[in-house]
Enzyme design. Structure first.
Site, PDB file in Angstrom:
ATOM      1  N   SER A   1     -12.130 -41.310  10.536  1.00 19.72           N
ATOM      2  CA  SER A   1     -12.449 -39.889  10.687  1.00 19.72           C
ATOM      3  C   SER A   1     -11.770 -39.307  11.927  1.00 19.72           C
ATOM      4  O   SER A   1     -10.543 -39.251  11.988  1.00 19.72           O
ATOM      5  CB  SER A   1     -13.968 -39.712  10.725  1.00 19.72           C
ATOM      6  OG  SER A   1     -14.318 -38.350  10.621  1.00 19.72           O
TER       7      SER A   1
ATOM      8  N   ASP B   1     -10.062 -42.044   5.953  1.00 23.52           N
ATOM      9  CA  ASP B   1     -10.546 -40.694   5.696  1.00 23.52           C
ATOM     10  C   ASP B   1     -10.499 -39.836   6.956  1.00 23.52           C
ATOM     11  O   ASP B   1     -11.538 -39.462   7.526  1.00 23.52           O
ATOM     12  CB  ASP B   1     -11.964 -40.696   5.114  1.00 23.52           C
ATOM     13  CG  ASP B   1     -12.203 -39.455   4.241  1.00 23.52           C
ATOM     14  OD1 ASP B   1     -11.269 -39.033   3.546  1.00 23.52           O
ATOM     15  OD2 ASP B   1     -13.321 -38.915   4.260  1.00 23.52           O
TER      16      ASP B   1
ATOM     17  N   HIS C   1     -17.411 -40.024   2.537  1.00 22.63           N
ATOM     18  CA  HIS C   1     -16.606 -40.152   3.756  1.00 22.63           C
ATOM     19  C   HIS C   1     -16.537 -41.612   4.210  1.00 22.63           C
ATOM     20  O   HIS C   1     -15.455 -42.132   4.538  1.00 22.63           O
ATOM     21  CB  HIS C   1     -17.241 -39.283   4.837  1.00 22.63           C
ATOM     22  CG  HIS C   1     -16.373 -39.021   6.025  1.00 22.63           C
ATOM     23  ND1 HIS C   1     -15.034 -38.692   5.939  1.00 22.63           N
ATOM     24  CD2 HIS C   1     -16.664 -39.013   7.355  1.00 22.63           C
ATOM     25  CE1 HIS C   1     -14.547 -38.496   7.152  1.00 22.63           C
ATOM     26  NE2 HIS C   1     -15.511 -38.697   8.031  1.00 22.63           N
TER      27      HIS C   1
END
Length: 456
Positions: free
Chosen positions: A163, A187, A257
């Site tokens: 992330s 991601d 996610h």
């Protein structure tokens, strides 16, 4: 005379308890553990680097930026992998962090550095956390430059960023002129980064090789390609098994996610290989338009995950590749892909979907190709992608079913001159073939004798 026995007793006690002579060496650093009150109040940035090696895999050592020689286990001749987490709205340590460390150590003798910036990442204000990412990157850059001064090779550094950690990795790589060996982005965060120029986010020039996986591109993740190869499992948005409504609680927000992490970790233990297929889009992949690997990929289609590095030279020549695959709901996430070729005999076109079942000695696996209705036209081959959750081999029999969306009206029949079935990831297996079949709508037809033909 009483002094000697007392000294012996204290020495024995020190040995049993890990006394002062070993205390400095055995002191273990752990990842910062915070809670919701910390997130509510916000936290001030602090970056801690925890070293793990095969010699002492259960005891993290807190690395000092300007005294690397104080850590005898930190061997500069080894490759070094940094693992960088992202936004922590509740403050607790990521539950996958130590699993990642153990799996990496099992693969190679390397330095594994967990980048703990939980103080700074724990905050209900996401925008405040984003503003800290540059400072984390500056901290890591200084540390890596110090490593280089101690004879470490930048090419042997692998940064795995999750992330916000993906963009932090990119910022570090940019500061080091793209000389880092590899960045793996799981991601990459989308909010505050979508639409930004390359210098404000991760991009392919940040390392010698950049591989990216997108699993939540319609919410918390980044949509567009960011690396030399970008993987889009299940299309890159909604992941199988993840909640579709907010009533599922926090899993609704993090499941898609976080799936990127679990998909990548699964490639470390070699439970199964997930083949990805370069393709313009996920719909083209599902429609069977990208099932053969291009001639310029002599090693075949790239394997997703840790070992995609084997395709580095080919992918660098292509500059950017987007690749697609589908997964199951649960670990190890691998589907078995078959190409199904059907030649219709009906004089009138038939529109519908196909369900295929593979029957083994004790198991059955089913693939329903129903993402859209296909057109079956006389003397025309229709190529379909059939994806099975379980790999059935050897196959004892096959069953087929033809369905249409007609709720009222006549039931149709689909007559086939021929169908054949070939395993995409097991090209050493023969094709399975059958001739002259009539499929009555919604009636399952079994074939016990399926003749092998030429190999796929």
């Amino acid at each position: 005379m009483e002094i000697l026995p007392r000294m012996v007793f204290l020495l024995v006690l020190a040995a049993l308890c890990g006394g002062e002579t070993q205390g400095a060496d055995r002191e273990c650093a752990t990842f910062t553990n915070l809670g919701f009150p910390d997130a509510f109040l916000g936290t001030k940035l602090q970056v801690r680097l925890l070293l793990y090696t095969r010699e002492d895999l259960q005891c993290g050592k807190l690395l000092l930026h300007h005294n690397l020689s104080a850590h005898p286990l930190f061997n500069m001749s080894r490759p070094t992998t940094f693992i960088i987490h992202g936004f922590r709205p509740t403050g607790e340590p990521p539950d996958w962090l130590y699993t990642a460390k153990d799996l990496l150590a099992a693969l190679d003798d390397m330095n594994i550095v967990l980048v703990d910036w939980n103080r700074g990442a724990t905050n209900l204000n996401y925008f405040s956390v984003v503003s800290n990412t540059r400072q984390v990157a500056d901290n890591l850059t200084d540390f890596i430059q110090n490593m280089e001064n101690h004879s470490a090779s930048l090419a042997s550094i692998h940064m795995i960023g999750v992330s916000l950690g993906a963009h932090i990795s990119g910022f570090v790589g940019a500061k080091l002129n793209g000389q880092i060996g590899r960045i793996t982005a799981l991601d990459p965060a989308g909010p505050q980064f979508n639409g930004q120029p390359p210098e404000e986010r991760l991009d392919p020039t940040d390392a010698q090789f950049v591989d990216v996986v997108h699993t939540d591109m319609d919410a918390l993740g980044f949509r567009k390609p960011l690396g030399h190869i970008d993987f889009y499992p299940n299309g890159g948005a909604d992941q199988p098994g993840c909640p579709s409504t907010i009533f599922s609680g926090k899993e609704y927000f993090k499941c898609d996610h976080q799936r990127s992490v679990y998909l990548f970790l699964n490639t470390l233990n070699k439970t199964c290989n997930i083949t990805s297929y370069p393709c313009p889009s996920y719909s083209d992949f599902l429609n069977g338009k990208c099932l053969s690997c291009p001639d310029f990929m002599p090693s075949g289609c790239p394997i997703f995950g840790y070992y995609v590095i084997k395709w580095k030279e080919t992918l660098l020549k292509l500059r950017q590749t987007s690749a697609y695959f589908s997964t199951t709901v649960n670990r190890p996430f691998c589907k078995t892909n078959y190409v199904l070729n059907m030649t219709a005999w009906n004089s009138e076109p038939r529109w519908g979907t196909i369900t295929v079942k593979l029957h083994g000695d004790r198991a059955v696996s089913e693939a329903t190709v129903n993402h859209k209705a296909f057109k079956f036209q006389q003397y025309t081959d229709t190529l379909l992608l059939a994806q099975f959750d379980e790999d059935i081999y050897p196959i004892q029999r096959i069953s087929l079913q033809f369905s249409t969306s007609n709720l009222v009206g006549p039931r149709y029949k689909l007559r086939l001159l021929r169908f054949w079935l070939g395993a995409l990831e097991h090209r050493d297996r023969p094709q399975l073939c059958r001739y002259d079949i009539v499929l009555a709508e919604k009636m399952e037809v079994h074939h016990r004798e399926v003749s092998p033909e030429v190999k796929v």
